[in-house]
Each structure stands twice: as C-alpha cells, then as structure tokens.
Design an enzyme around this catalytic site. Structure first.
Site, PDB file in Angstrom:
ATOM      1  N   ILE A  92       0.834  -1.206   0.000  1.00  0.00           N
ATOM      2  CA  ILE A  92       0.000   0.000   0.000  1.00  0.00           C
ATOM      3  C   ILE A  92       0.866   1.252   0.000  1.00  0.00           C
ATOM      4  CG2 ILE A  92      -1.556   1.359   1.488  1.00  0.00           C
ATOM      5  CD1 ILE A  92      -2.709  -1.294   2.504  1.00  0.00           C
ATOM      6  N   TYR A 156      10.047  11.535  -7.033  1.00  0.00           N
ATOM      7  CA  TYR A 156       9.523  10.575  -6.052  1.00  0.00           C
ATOM      8  C   TYR A 156       9.261  11.282  -4.712  1.00  0.00           C
ATOM      9  CZ  TYR A 156       8.677   5.749  -4.568  1.00  0.00           C
ATOM     10  OH  TYR A 156       8.102   4.577  -4.133  1.00  0.00           O
ATOM     11  N   LYS A 163       9.221   6.094   2.081  1.00  0.00           N
ATOM     12  CA  LYS A 163       9.825   4.765   1.945  1.00  0.00           C
ATOM     13  C   LYS A 163      11.028   4.616   2.896  1.00  0.00           C
ATOM     14  CE  LYS A 163       7.146   2.928  -1.222  1.00  0.00           C
ATOM     15  NZ  LYS A 163       6.040   2.052  -0.767  1.00  0.00           N
TER      16      LYS A 163
HETATM   17  N1  LIG Z   1       5.072   0.097  -9.199  1.00  0.00           N
HETATM   18  C1  LIG Z   1       6.322   0.331  -8.861  1.00  0.00           C
HETATM   19  O1  LIG Z   1       7.146   0.706  -9.695  1.00  0.00           O
HETATM   20  C2  LIG Z   1       6.761   0.131  -7.434  1.00  0.00           C
HETATM   21  C3  LIG Z   1       8.143   0.030  -7.164  1.00  0.00           C
HETATM   22  C4  LIG Z   1       8.558  -0.184  -5.859  1.00  0.00           C
HETATM   23  C5  LIG Z   1       7.623  -0.260  -4.836  1.00  0.00           C
HETATM   24  N2  LIG Z   1       6.272  -0.157  -5.118  1.00  0.00           N
HETATM   25  C6  LIG Z   1       5.321  -0.252  -4.000  1.00  0.00           C
HETATM   26  O2  LIG Z   1       4.483  -1.376  -4.172  1.00  0.00           O
HETATM   27  C7  LIG Z   1       3.309  -1.173  -3.414  1.00  0.00           C
HETATM   28  C8  LIG Z   1       2.101  -1.499  -4.278  1.00  0.00           C
HETATM   29  O3  LIG Z   1       1.959  -0.549  -5.313  1.00  0.00           O
HETATM   30  P1  LIG Z   1       1.642  -0.945  -6.821  1.00  0.00           P
HETATM   31  O4  LIG Z   1       2.726  -0.364  -7.643  1.00  0.00           O
HETATM   32  O5  LIG Z   1       1.310  -2.368  -6.920  1.00  0.00           O
HETATM   33  O6  LIG Z   1       0.363  -0.022  -7.172  1.00  0.00           O
HETATM   34  P2  LIG Z   1      -1.195  -0.256  -6.880  1.00  0.00           P
HETATM   35  O7  LIG Z   1      -1.836   1.043  -7.168  1.00  0.00           O
HETATM   36  O8  LIG Z   1      -1.686  -1.449  -7.594  1.00  0.00           O
HETATM   37  O9  LIG Z   1      -1.235  -0.568  -5.307  1.00  0.00           O
HETATM   38  C9  LIG Z   1      -1.260   0.444  -4.327  1.00  0.00           C
HETATM   39  C10 LIG Z   1      -2.366   0.057  -3.394  1.00  0.00           C
HETATM   40  O10 LIG Z   1      -2.451   0.969  -2.270  1.00  0.00           O
HETATM   41  C11 LIG Z   1      -3.810   1.005  -1.943  1.00  0.00           C
HETATM   42  N3  LIG Z   1      -4.158   2.107  -1.067  1.00  0.00           N
HETATM   43  C12 LIG Z   1      -3.999   3.448  -1.275  1.00  0.00           C
HETATM   44  N4  LIG Z   1      -4.573   4.133  -0.272  1.00  0.00           N
HETATM   45  C13 LIG Z   1      -5.098   3.215   0.594  1.00  0.00           C
HETATM   46  C14 LIG Z   1      -5.840   3.304   1.800  1.00  0.00           C
HETATM   47  N5  LIG Z   1      -6.166   4.481   2.366  1.00  0.00           N
HETATM   48  N6  LIG Z   1      -6.236   2.139   2.414  1.00  0.00           N
HETATM   49  C15 LIG Z   1      -5.929   0.943   1.868  1.00  0.00           C
HETATM   50  N7  LIG Z   1      -5.228   0.790   0.725  1.00  0.00           N
HETATM   51  C16 LIG Z   1      -4.831   1.931   0.086  1.00  0.00           C
HETATM   52  C17 LIG Z   1      -4.487   1.135  -3.315  1.00  0.00           C
HETATM   53  O11 LIG Z   1      -5.879   0.873  -3.232  1.00  0.00           O
HETATM   54  C18 LIG Z   1      -3.738   0.084  -4.099  1.00  0.00           C
HETATM   55  O12 LIG Z   1      -4.360  -1.168  -3.988  1.00  0.00           O
HETATM   56  C19 LIG Z   1       3.362   0.269  -2.918  1.00  0.00           C
HETATM   57  O13 LIG Z   1       3.873   0.284  -1.592  1.00  0.00           O
HETATM   58  C20 LIG Z   1       4.350   0.901  -3.870  1.00  0.00           C
HETATM   59  O14 LIG Z   1       4.975   2.050  -3.349  1.00  0.00           O
HETATM   60  C21 LIG Z   1       5.835   0.025  -6.403  1.00  0.00           C
END
Ligand SMILES: NC(=O)c1ccc[n+]([C@@H]2O[C@H](COP(=O)([O-])OP(=O)(O)OC[C@H]3O[C@@H](n4cnc5c(N)ncnc54)[C@H](O)[C@@H]3O)[C@@H](O)[C@H]2O)c1
Length: 266
Positions: A92, A156, A163
């Site tokens: 999240i 970012y 993070k």
């Molecule tokens: N996509 C990338 O390049 C990348 C790289 C490194 C880390 N991440 C991390 O991976 C994790 C998942 O992100 P993702 O890229 O799969 O995108 P995503 O948008 O699919 O997932 C993010 C999730 O956070 C949830 N969220 C936001 N606000 C919320 C709240 N108030 N209550 C509950 N849930 C909430 C959203 O509903 C969503 O399901 C995050 O922590 C993101 O920072 C992503």
C-alpha cells in the site's frame, strides 16, 4: 508440494491485475497458501472480487487503512475466518499527485501527513492489529522503492521520504517481533507499470531508463516480485529479518550509469 502449503496469508493492497499485490497473491496461491485479500474501498470492489474468485479466495475485505475502525474490524473478521495467520503483506502507498510533480521543498503539510499515514503508519498499525492472531515463526512484509528511499529518484519526493521511514519501520518491527521468530522484511521492487506508479511524475522515463541502465537490462514484473515474496514468506528465509531485498535487475548497485555499455560486455 508447495512452499507455502498449510499457511494462511493476508494480502493488503490489491487494486487490479497490474498490482504488485496480484503478482504476490498468484505466487502464494501457486505455492499452496490459503489467501485473504483486502482492498482500499468500494470503488475497487468490482475489480478485486473477480480476481479473488480466480484463486478461490473466500475472504475479501474492504479496509481503508486511514481508519482505525476499519483495521480493527478487518482483524476481527480475519480471526473469525482464519483463526491464525502466518503471512501478512502490506502493498500500500499513496501520495497526492501534486506532491509527486512539484519540487520536494513545496510539499504541503497535509500531503506529507497523508503520505506518511497511508504509506508508513499503516504498516505499523496493521502489524500491531494482526499480531495477536499471528503464528510464531510467521512473516510480515512490505513493498518499498529503495532507490528513492536511500538515494534521490527525481519526482519521487515525499514518497521517497515515506519509503525511508517504511524501511526504518521494518527494522524496528523486526526487533519487536524477533523473540516470537516472526520476520519483518521489505521488498524493494524495480519500476513496474501500476496504478500507483502512474501518479509519479516522469515515471515513463524512469521505467525506460531502468531497463537500459540495470545490469540485467530488463524490467521487473509483478511475477518476479511474487517469487521473491514466496521466499520471504516461506520457511526458507526463517533467519532473515529486518532486511530490504532488492528485486530490481540489479539497478540499485550502479554508482555511475554508462550511456552506452562497453562493447565487450554485450
Ligand atoms: N510500481 C512500482 O514501480 C513500485 C516500485 C517499488 C515499490 N512499489 C510499491 O508497491 C506497493 C504497491 O503498489 P503498486 O505499484 O502495486 O500499485 P497499486 O496502485 O496497484 O497498489 C497500491 C495500493 O495501495 C492502496 N491504497 C492506497 N490508499 C489506501 C488506503 N487508504 N487504504 C488501503 N489501501 C490503500 C491502493 O488501493 C492500491 O491497492 C506500494 O507500496 C508501492 O509504493 C511500487
């Protein structure tokens, strides 16, 4: 025989089939885990429920992590459904679009608080809420982007700062939960095209740059992250805690980026 046979796993942060949480969920399912899925709010229900059905998941619960009562109700419902759990995944993050496009010094107080609350405090709050039903020897994990946490990833901004706090929280939680042999780790994923990533200014460039500049010259997929999550969730990693595991084709090890690779290494 699967690496997670007989284990109950809860995955928070599924939005759609591009989500890292979906890569993790599918990998856990493949390895025999019994899975529960949580999503942020009603708007996502119609995307999340069909995905849950695909893997025969019966526990699908809404939980807005900004609300203490949602977290408490979700923990209560999980206790009723699963009894005990073995694995907790936090996938999240949130930051307002403004905060991810303007210079960092223009971050608003509200934007800063929001990003910290949803992207960091929720990891602490969920761990605390689910600890009473967590089996000893369990595994807790979150998703980070180390290249933006310990270094600067342009645009970012507050998410990088969040993070850094998330990675630090991982270490403090690992210390707290260590005596119960519960491990707490973070996976640092390379750039992946998801809903959350679309909000980061210049993501398209970052994504392209990533494939060109990483030692393995390849982008990372949600399935790659899912496989690493299986390792961290399974007993194979039973003495690993407080770590940040990079799943990024080696991108983070680079100090100096070459525009063109040396001919001999190609
Ligand atoms: N996509 C990338 O390049 C990348 C790289 C490194 C880390 N991440 C991390 O991976 C994790 C998942 O992100 P993702 O890229 O799969 O995108 P995503 O948008 O699919 O997932 C993010 C999730 O956070 C949830 N969220 C936001 N606000 C919320 C709240 N108030 N209550 C509950 N849930 C909430 C959203 O509903 C969503 O399901 C995050 O922590 C993101 O920072 C992503």
């Amino acid at each position: 025989m699967g690496l997670l046979d007989g284990k109950n796993a809860l995955v928070f942060g599924l939005a759609n089939d591009k989500s890292i949480a979906w890569g993790i969920t599918q990998a856990f399912h493949r390895e025999g885990a019994n899975i529960g899925i949580s999503y942020a709010g009603e708007a996502l229900e119609r995307r999340v429920k069909p995905l849950a059905e695909k893997i025969g998941c019966k526990w699908v619960e809404e939980c807005d992590v900004t609300k203490d009562e949602h977290i408490a109700a979700t923990a209560e419902s999980a206790a009723k459904h699963f009894g005990k759990i073995d694995i907790l995944v936090h996938s999240i993050a949130f930051a307002g679009r403004d905060e991810l496009s303007k210079p960092y010094h223009q971050t608003s107080r509200e934007g800063f608080k929001n990003a910290m609350d949803i992207s960091v405090f929720s990891f602490v709050a969920l761990t605390n809420a689910f600890l009473p039903i967590m089996n000893d020897g369990g595994s807790v994990m979150c998703l980070t982007y180390g290249s933006g946490a310990v270094k600067v990833a342009p645009h970012y901004n507050v998410m990088g700062v969040a993070k850094a706090a998330l990675e630090s929280s991982t270490r403090y939680l690992a210390y707290d939960l260590g005596p119960r042999k519960i491990r707490v780790n973070a996976i640092s994923a390379g750039a992946i095209r998801t809903l959350a990533a679309a909000g980061v200014g210049g993501f398209r460039d970052m994504y392209k740059h990533f494939a060109e500049m990483s030692p393995m010259q390849e982008n990372v997929t949600i399935d790659d992250v899912g496989d690493a999550a299986v390792f961290l969730a399974s007993d194979l990693s039973k003495r690993i805690t407080g770590e940040v595991l990079y799943v990024d084709s080696g991108f983070n090890i680079m100090g100096v980026q070459m525009v063109k690779r040396d001919e001999k290494s190609e």
